[in-house]
Design a protein around this motif. Sequence first.
Motif, mmCIF file in Angstrom:
data_model
loop_
_atom_site.group_PDB
_atom_site.id
_atom_site.type_symbol
_atom_site.label_atom_id
_atom_site.label_comp_id
_atom_site.label_asym_id
_atom_site.label_seq_id
_atom_site.Cartn_x
_atom_site.Cartn_y
_atom_site.Cartn_z
ATOM 1 N N ASN A 110 10.109 34.287 28.162
ATOM 2 C CA ASN A 110 11.419 34.440 28.773
ATOM 3 C C ASN A 110 11.370 34.009 30.228
ATOM 4 O OD1 ASN A 110 10.656 36.746 30.544
ATOM 5 N ND2 ASN A 110 10.456 37.852 28.606
ATOM 6 N N ALA A 111 12.555 33.833 30.803
ATOM 7 C CA ALA A 111 12.700 33.623 32.238
ATOM 8 C C ALA A 111 13.071 34.976 32.827
ATOM 9 C CB ALA A 111 13.789 32.605 32.507
ATOM 10 N N ALA A 112 12.505 35.303 33.972
ATOM 11 C CA ALA A 112 12.764 36.619 34.533
ATOM 12 C C ALA A 112 12.794 36.580 36.055
ATOM 13 C CB ALA A 112 11.678 37.597 34.062
ATOM 14 N N GLY A 113 13.452 37.566 36.616
ATOM 15 C CA GLY A 113 13.483 37.726 38.069
ATOM 16 C C GLY A 113 12.314 38.602 38.487
ATOM 17 N N GLY A 114 11.565 38.164 39.477
ATOM 18 C CA GLY A 114 10.397 38.927 39.935
ATOM 19 C C GLY A 114 10.779 39.946 40.996
ATOM 20 N N THR A 188 25.310 39.745 34.193
ATOM 21 C CA THR A 188 25.177 39.598 35.644
ATOM 22 C C THR A 188 23.705 39.618 36.018
ATOM 23 O OG1 THR A 188 25.561 41.992 35.692
ATOM 24 C CG2 THR A 188 27.364 40.591 36.464
ATOM 25 N N PHE A 189 23.321 38.815 36.978
ATOM 26 C CA PHE A 189 22.024 39.010 37.612
ATOM 27 C C PHE A 189 22.155 40.282 38.448
ATOM 28 C CE2 PHE A 189 21.967 34.267 37.082
ATOM 29 C CZ PHE A 189 20.866 34.211 36.236
ATOM 30 N N GLU A 190 21.038 40.783 38.957
ATOM 31 C CA GLU A 190 21.068 42.081 39.623
ATOM 32 C C GLU A 190 21.585 42.005 41.061
ATOM 33 O OE1 GLU A 190 18.712 41.015 37.527
ATOM 34 O OE2 GLU A 190 19.442 42.459 36.051
ATOM 35 N N THR A 191 22.187 43.087 41.482
ATOM 36 C CA THR A 191 22.494 43.248 42.910
ATOM 37 C C THR A 191 21.167 43.589 43.593
ATOM 38 O OG1 THR A 191 22.840 45.638 42.746
ATOM 39 C CG2 THR A 191 24.789 44.223 42.402
ATOM 40 N N VAL A 206 12.481 41.388 35.688
ATOM 41 C CA VAL A 206 13.658 41.805 34.916
ATOM 42 C C VAL A 206 14.286 40.592 34.232
ATOM 43 C CG1 VAL A 206 15.098 41.679 37.025
ATOM 44 C CG2 VAL A 206 15.946 42.933 35.026
ATOM 45 N N GLY A 207 14.728 40.823 33.003
ATOM 46 C CA GLY A 207 15.391 39.758 32.253
ATOM 47 C C GLY A 207 16.336 40.354 31.226
ATOM 48 N N MET A 208 16.982 39.454 30.464
ATOM 49 C CA MET A 208 18.045 39.895 29.546
ATOM 50 C C MET A 208 17.667 39.749 28.082
ATOM 51 S SD MET A 208 21.111 38.003 31.615
ATOM 52 C CE MET A 208 21.107 37.932 33.414
ATOM 53 N N SER A 209 16.386 39.776 27.800
ATOM 54 C CA SER A 209 15.983 39.562 26.402
ATOM 55 C C SER A 209 14.700 40.333 26.074
ATOM 56 C CB SER A 209 15.763 38.065 26.161
ATOM 57 O OG SER A 209 14.646 37.601 26.886
ATOM 58 N N THR A 231 11.468 33.079 37.695
ATOM 59 C CA THR A 231 12.343 31.960 38.098
ATOM 60 C C THR A 231 13.124 32.253 39.377
ATOM 61 O OG1 THR A 231 14.070 32.824 36.650
ATOM 62 C CG2 THR A 231 12.647 31.109 35.741
ATOM 63 N N ASP A 232 13.125 33.499 39.795
ATOM 64 C CA ASP A 232 13.811 33.881 41.035
ATOM 65 C C ASP A 232 13.242 35.215 41.484
ATOM 66 O OD1 ASP A 232 15.617 34.454 38.484
ATOM 67 O OD2 ASP A 232 15.955 36.098 39.889
ATOM 68 N N LEU A 233 13.534 35.581 42.720
ATOM 69 C CA LEU A 233 12.923 36.796 43.255
ATOM 70 C C LEU A 233 13.960 37.844 43.623
ATOM 71 C CD1 LEU A 233 10.135 35.274 45.539
ATOM 72 C CD2 LEU A 233 9.839 36.322 43.285
ATOM 73 N N ASP A 246 19.359 27.221 38.311
ATOM 74 C CA ASP A 246 18.132 27.486 39.087
ATOM 75 C C ASP A 246 17.056 28.042 38.163
ATOM 76 O OD1 ASP A 246 19.472 26.828 41.435
ATOM 77 O OD2 ASP A 246 20.049 28.911 41.845
ATOM 78 N N VAL A 247 17.484 28.971 37.299
ATOM 79 C CA VAL A 247 16.553 29.618 36.382
ATOM 80 C C VAL A 247 15.929 28.571 35.457
ATOM 81 C CG1 VAL A 247 16.427 31.207 34.399
ATOM 82 C CG2 VAL A 247 17.627 31.905 36.473
ATOM 83 N N GLN A 248 16.785 27.684 34.919
ATOM 84 C CA GLN A 248 16.291 26.650 33.997
ATOM 85 C C GLN A 248 15.339 25.695 34.702
ATOM 86 O OE1 GLN A 248 20.133 25.300 32.288
ATOM 87 N NE2 GLN A 248 19.200 25.811 30.343
#
Length: 270
Positions: A110-114, A188-191, A206-209, A231-233, A246-248
């Motif tokens: 998966n793609a996830a936010g670090g 939504t991505f996170e606040t 964190v991710g959605m899957s 893919t993002d922080l 950006d994620v892709q």
Amino acid sequence: MLQKIKETAEWLKAHTALRPEMAIILGTGLGRLAEEIEVVDAIPYTAIPHFPVSTVEGHQGRLLFGRLGNKEVLAMQGRFHYYEGYSMKEVTYPERVMYELGIRVLCVSNAAGGMNPDFRIGDIMLIRDHINFFPEHPLHGPNFPTGPRFPDMSQAYDRELLALAHQVAQEKGIRVVEGVYLGTQGPTFETPSEYKMFHILGADAVGMSTVPEVIVARHCGMRVLGISIITDLGVEDKIVEVTHEDVQKAADAVQPLMADIFREVINRIN
Ligand code: HPA
């Protein structure tokens, strides 16, 4: 439901001669691993009886039967996300079918936010554990005969496969990090405050899957290896606006390395 799952599995068996025991789920922006697979049969989800249909951009929605390294594999090119409107039963339908087909090892990506401050964009995170933050549980309802009513989750991610992935990465000189993945519904991505909360709760990414699929796979007794591409922080002072593109893009850049790890781990599993 069980009848439908069996029908789908029977249909698939009639449409491929391959009998893989390993499956790979290709996450957002990670579909190119499919190019490494010597594909024998590519079946669009739309053709498969009782299968949900994927809609999100970057997901082609095909089931691939082929060879990767020295093994027959089944690959899901595109998955079903809860945020698309599917029920949890639909999101995890493919894993139920996989079990019926004889799949016993599942590699998920998966793609996830670090959220771990030591992480960088483009890092490969081997998943050690997860936190289920979805509002609906994939095992809600009558229990399936594949596993117990109250399944153990002390080792959702197989320790041997995790160690093997670390070993392969080290041999190949690929930088990997390890951490806890938190699965949330999106879209939504996170606040900034939500990223902070999830990090305080013990998550590194964190991710959605992934979490629903892994729960069902474990309920079926499959061994699971999970990889997140950061893919993002979501780290204080490093948070910038994030888009699906950006994620892709970030995931795209690391695809070959992730493919290297999956291929070699799969090669060495006996
Ligand atoms: N949050 C949730 N899901 C994601 C993210 C994120 O930051 N990045 C990629 N998928």
